[in-house]
Design an enzyme around this catalytic site. Structure first.
Site, PDB file in Angstrom:
ATOM      1  N   ASN A  73       0.941  -0.947  -0.181  1.00  0.00           N
ATOM      2  CA  ASN A  73       0.050  -0.111   0.094  1.00  0.00           C
ATOM      3  C   ASN A  73       0.829   1.330  -0.080  1.00  0.00           C
ATOM      4  O   ASN A  73       2.027   1.350   0.495  1.00  0.00           O
ATOM      5  CB  ASN A  73      -1.085   0.146   1.156  1.00  0.00           C
ATOM      6  N   ASN A 132       4.095   5.915  15.760  1.00  0.00           N
ATOM      7  CA  ASN A 132       4.290   5.251  14.510  1.00  0.00           C
ATOM      8  C   ASN A 132       5.404   5.771  14.147  1.00  0.00           C
ATOM      9  O   ASN A 132       5.628   6.816  13.655  1.00  0.00           O
ATOM     10  CB  ASN A 132       2.890   5.438  13.633  1.00  0.00           C
ATOM     11  N   CYS A 135       5.779   3.961   9.000  1.00  0.00           N
ATOM     12  CA  CYS A 135       5.220   4.298   7.830  1.00  0.00           C
ATOM     13  C   CYS A 135       6.303   4.451   6.847  1.00  0.00           C
ATOM     14  O   CYS A 135       7.338   5.565   7.141  1.00  0.00           O
ATOM     15  CB  CYS A 135       4.275   5.296   7.677  1.00  0.00           C
ATOM     16  N   THR A 201       5.301  -1.936   7.768  1.00  0.00           N
ATOM     17  CA  THR A 201       5.445  -2.311   6.639  1.00  0.00           C
ATOM     18  C   THR A 201       6.811  -2.248   6.009  1.00  0.00           C
ATOM     19  O   THR A 201       7.449  -1.648   6.215  1.00  0.00           O
ATOM     20  CB  THR A 201       4.265  -1.956   5.325  1.00  0.00           C
ATOM     21  N   CYS A 348      11.263 -35.202  -5.481  1.00  0.00           N
ATOM     22  CA  CYS A 348      12.582 -35.255  -4.539  1.00  0.00           C
ATOM     23  C   CYS A 348      13.706 -35.452  -5.256  1.00  0.00           C
ATOM     24  O   CYS A 348      14.913 -35.165  -4.878  1.00  0.00           O
ATOM     25  CB  CYS A 348      12.295 -36.137  -3.465  1.00  0.00           C
ATOM     26  N   CYS A 352      17.015 -33.245  -5.538  1.00  0.00           N
ATOM     27  CA  CYS A 352      18.278 -33.663  -4.916  1.00  0.00           C
ATOM     28  C   CYS A 352      19.478 -33.783  -5.741  1.00  0.00           C
ATOM     29  O   CYS A 352      20.484 -33.510  -5.843  1.00  0.00           O
ATOM     30  CB  CYS A 352      17.896 -35.128  -4.002  1.00  0.00           C
ATOM     31  N   CYS A 379      23.176 -38.537   2.626  1.00  0.00           N
ATOM     32  CA  CYS A 379      22.018 -37.378   2.863  1.00  0.00           C
ATOM     33  C   CYS A 379      22.760 -36.460   3.807  1.00  0.00           C
ATOM     34  O   CYS A 379      23.009 -36.786   5.065  1.00  0.00           O
ATOM     35  CB  CYS A 379      20.981 -37.965   3.429  1.00  0.00           C
ATOM     36  N   CYS A 382      19.215 -31.828   4.521  1.00  0.00           N
ATOM     37  CA  CYS A 382      19.041 -30.336   4.173  1.00  0.00           C
ATOM     38  C   CYS A 382      17.470 -30.039   4.398  1.00  0.00           C
ATOM     39  O   CYS A 382      17.015 -28.849   4.337  1.00  0.00           O
ATOM     40  CB  CYS A 382      19.465 -30.109   2.918  1.00  0.00           C
ATOM     41  N   CYS A 389       8.094 -32.402  -1.778  1.00  0.00           N
ATOM     42  CA  CYS A 389       7.343 -33.575  -1.835  1.00  0.00           C
ATOM     43  C   CYS A 389       5.869 -33.116  -1.586  1.00  0.00           C
ATOM     44  O   CYS A 389       5.453 -32.524  -0.628  1.00  0.00           O
ATOM     45  CB  CYS A 389       7.583 -34.538  -0.655  1.00  0.00           C
TER      46      CYS A 389
HETATM   47  C1  LIG Z   1      -3.247   0.026   3.694  1.00  0.00           C
HETATM   48  C2  LIG Z   1      -2.530   0.050   5.184  1.00  0.00           C
HETATM   49  C3  LIG Z   1      -2.423   1.228   5.956  1.00  0.00           C
HETATM   50  C4  LIG Z   1      -1.747   1.326   6.910  1.00  0.00           C
HETATM   51  N1  LIG Z   1      -1.756   2.328   7.766  1.00  0.00           N
HETATM   52  C5  LIG Z   1      -1.006   2.309   8.781  1.00  0.00           C
HETATM   53  C6  LIG Z   1      -0.894   3.494   9.600  1.00  0.00           C
HETATM   54  O1  LIG Z   1      -1.590   4.445   9.596  1.00  0.00           O
HETATM   55  N2  LIG Z   1      -0.187   3.387  10.662  1.00  0.00           N
HETATM   56  C7  LIG Z   1       0.542   2.334  11.459  1.00  0.00           C
HETATM   57  O2  LIG Z   1       1.131   2.378  12.154  1.00  0.00           O
HETATM   58  N3  LIG Z   1       0.508   1.246  10.520  1.00  0.00           N
HETATM   59  C8  LIG Z   1      -0.144   1.215   9.138  1.00  0.00           C
HETATM   60  N4  LIG Z   1      -0.296   0.207   8.393  1.00  0.00           N
HETATM   61  C9  LIG Z   1       0.612  -1.170   8.928  1.00  0.00           C
HETATM   62  C10 LIG Z   1      -0.221  -2.126   9.776  1.00  0.00           C
HETATM   63  O3  LIG Z   1      -0.474  -1.620  10.949  1.00  0.00           O
HETATM   64  C11 LIG Z   1       0.694  -3.391  10.013  1.00  0.00           C
HETATM   65  O4  LIG Z   1       1.903  -2.873  10.646  1.00  0.00           O
HETATM   66  C12 LIG Z   1       1.182  -4.125   8.683  1.00  0.00           C
HETATM   67  O5  LIG Z   1       0.215  -4.109   7.942  1.00  0.00           O
HETATM   68  C13 LIG Z   1       1.764  -5.279   9.124  1.00  0.00           C
HETATM   69  O6  LIG Z   1       0.757  -6.151   9.497  1.00  0.00           O
HETATM   70  P1  LIG Z   1      -0.262  -7.419   8.623  1.00  0.00           P
HETATM   71  O7  LIG Z   1       0.720  -7.976   7.770  1.00  0.00           O
HETATM   72  O8  LIG Z   1      -1.224  -8.224   9.613  1.00  0.00           O
HETATM   73  O9  LIG Z   1      -0.979  -6.536   7.416  1.00  0.00           O
HETATM   74  C14 LIG Z   1      -0.956   0.040   7.456  1.00  0.00           C
HETATM   75  C15 LIG Z   1      -1.119  -1.060   6.512  1.00  0.00           C
HETATM   76  C16 LIG Z   1      -1.864  -1.153   5.409  1.00  0.00           C
HETATM   77  C17 LIG Z   1      -2.017  -2.623   4.736  1.00  0.00           C
END
Ligand SMILES: Cc1cc2nc3c(=O)[nH]c(=O)nc-3n(C[C@H](O)[C@H](O)[C@H](O)COP(=O)(O)O)c2cc1C
Length: 430
Positions: A73, A132, A135, A201, A348, A352, A379, A382, A389
């Site tokens: 996003n 936060n 972002c 993210t 497999c 391998c 073997c 790993c 499989c």
């Molecule tokens: C569309 C979207 C908007 C998000 N907006 C925020 C946000 O405003 N603040 C924040 O801390 N994280 C935001 N996140 C991150 C999520 O809170 C979360 O940390 C991240 O998506 C990982 O979790 P998930 O794998 O369950 O999605 C956003 C994620 C998505 C997908």
């Protein structure tokens, strides 16, 4: 039935399942419906100075038949007026006094800005704050989000400023877009954080349209990097949570986030040190009602394990997560093929033969049937054959009774160093 209640740095909730700060927690209407559906807590969509979001902002990676294996996003923080959000937070907390209502905040890295927003938000009655610093797009260009979350000094200072004004617990949300997550986790601790949450993210570009040559997503023909989340990021998130959990200098509660889609994922995060989890993508994909299965599944699991409280899970696997140098070099497993269930697809053998250690032979029985057999002496254990499989249980990895006592690389190096000392003493003596 086990007790599902959690206490994260003083923030209590009826169960460990919270919605993460994101589109599902954008409004009072949504958060209240989520609480009705059974979610134990929610972190409100990040508040700060109003921004403008782009139209066209999400993209997904569908992998081999699984929709939304990953989600991308370019959305920013809340685009609704602060006063509207505050009013809805007040109403939500009043209706749901026993659910955890945490509000996510992001402002410029200035002391007075943090004081101002913390006071305004706490005035409407919240259980905690989440800062936060994660972002990865849009806000970073303004010196916020991951731009400040990648600099330990700024994480420490901003946490401190928020704590100066805060009366409720402060959770610092970390960005995964950094080499060593513990460096910013420790900075949050130095700043006085009550807990950390991770991950936000991961920097990403979901794809390129090979017909139009546009990025996916694009805004009028132009794209920018976004944030990746969903099931694909779970191993990265789990490692980062575990890395913080096993670091004694971090030592504060962790809220686990990243690719959590069901109760099993939640259990894994809790075993690796998380006190509860936050979910975004799975709720966006399947709706709020997924929490019902999460609660049922967790309840059954705790009963089966004979655990009285979900809090008993926290950190149980952390001592089992160590550095490579502490692994036993004399431990060995080999693959065993069950010819009764094997369908002779040869995957497999090919894996391998082409990419591993050439130890699965294609043989023919006396009655003329072909079958596969592992040459155990060659073997290396790993796991690749068992991974490729397609038949569950047709290949198992079996421990080989070792003749040597356990020996780690670290112990080996120590022994070699001691031997060296001994030799030089001997030399001196000579
Ligand atoms: C569309 C979207 C908007 C998000 N907006 C925020 C946000 O405003 N603040 C924040 O801390 N994280 C935001 N996140 C991150 C999520 O809170 C979360 O940390 C991240 O998506 C990982 O979790 P998930 O794998 O369950 O999605 C956003 C994620 C998505 C997908």
């Amino acid at each position: 039935m086990a007790d599902l209640r959690i206490n994260l740095a003083g923030i209590t909730s009826p169960n460990p399942f919270w919605l993460a700060s994101a589109p599902p927690t954008n409004t009072g209407y949504q958060v209240q419906r989520a609480f009705e559906a059974g979610w134990g807590g929610a972190v409100w969509k990040t508040l700060g100075d109003p921004i403008i979001n782009t139209s066209s902002r999400f993209a997904a990676v569908h992998f081999n038949g699984q929709r939304v294996a990953g989600f991308n996003n370019i959305e920013l923080i809340s685009d609704r007026p602060l006063e509207v959000n505050l009013q809805e937070i007040y109403e939500t907390k009043k209706r749901f006094p026993h659910h955890a209502l945490v509000v996510s905040l992001m402002v410029e890295p200035k002391r007075e800005k943090w004081h101002e927003i913390v006071k305004k938000v706490e005035a409407v009655g919240v259980d905690g704050l989440e800062l936060n610093f994660g972002c990865p797009h849009g806000m970073a260009e303004r010196g916020m989000g991951s731009a400040s979350g990648q600099q330990p000094d700024l994480v420490e200072a901003q946490t401190m400023w928020a704590k100066e004004a805060a009366k409720t617990p402060v959770i610092v949300k970390l960005t995964p877009n950094i080499t060593d997550i513990t460096s910013t986790a420790k900075a949050a601790v130095r700043g006085g954080a009550d807990a950390i949450s991770l991950i936000n993210t991961i920097n990403s570009l979901a794809g390129v349209d090979i017909d139009t040559w546009n990025t996916i997503p694009h805004v009028g023909g132009k794209g920018s990097h976004g944030g990746y989340c969903g099931p694909a990021v779970k191993p990265i998130a789990l490692h980062m949570v575990a890395d913080c959990a096993r670091n004694a200098e971090v030592g504060i509660p962790i809220s686990g986030i990243g690719g959590i889609s069901n109760w099993r994922d939640a259990v894994e995060f809790m075993l690796m040190g998380a006190t509860g989890v936050q979910v975004c993508t799975a709720a966006m994909h399947h709706g709020f009602r997924i929490v019902e299965d999460m609660i049922d599944g967790l309840n059954n699991y705790l009963d089966e394990k004979g655990l009285a409280s979900v809090m008993d899970l926290i950190g149980k696997s952390v001592p089992r997560y160590s550095d490579w140098g502490n692994l036993d070099l004399n431990y060995a497993v080999v693959a065993k093929i069950d010819n009764d269930t094997c369908i002779n697809c040869n995957k497999c053998h090919i894996a391998c033969e082409d990419t591993s250690h050439q130890c699965i032979d294609m043989l023919t029985s006396d009655t003329g049937e072909s079958y596969l057999q592992v040459r155990e002496e060659d073997c290396v254990g790993c796991n690749l054959c068992a991974i490729v499989c397609p038949v569950e249980g047709a290949i198992t990895m079996v421990e080989v009774a070792g003749t040597e006592p356990p020996l780690t690389w670290n112990e080996r190096q120590e022994a070699i160093a001691k031997l060296g000392e001994g030799n030089s003493n001997k030399k001196e003596a000579v």
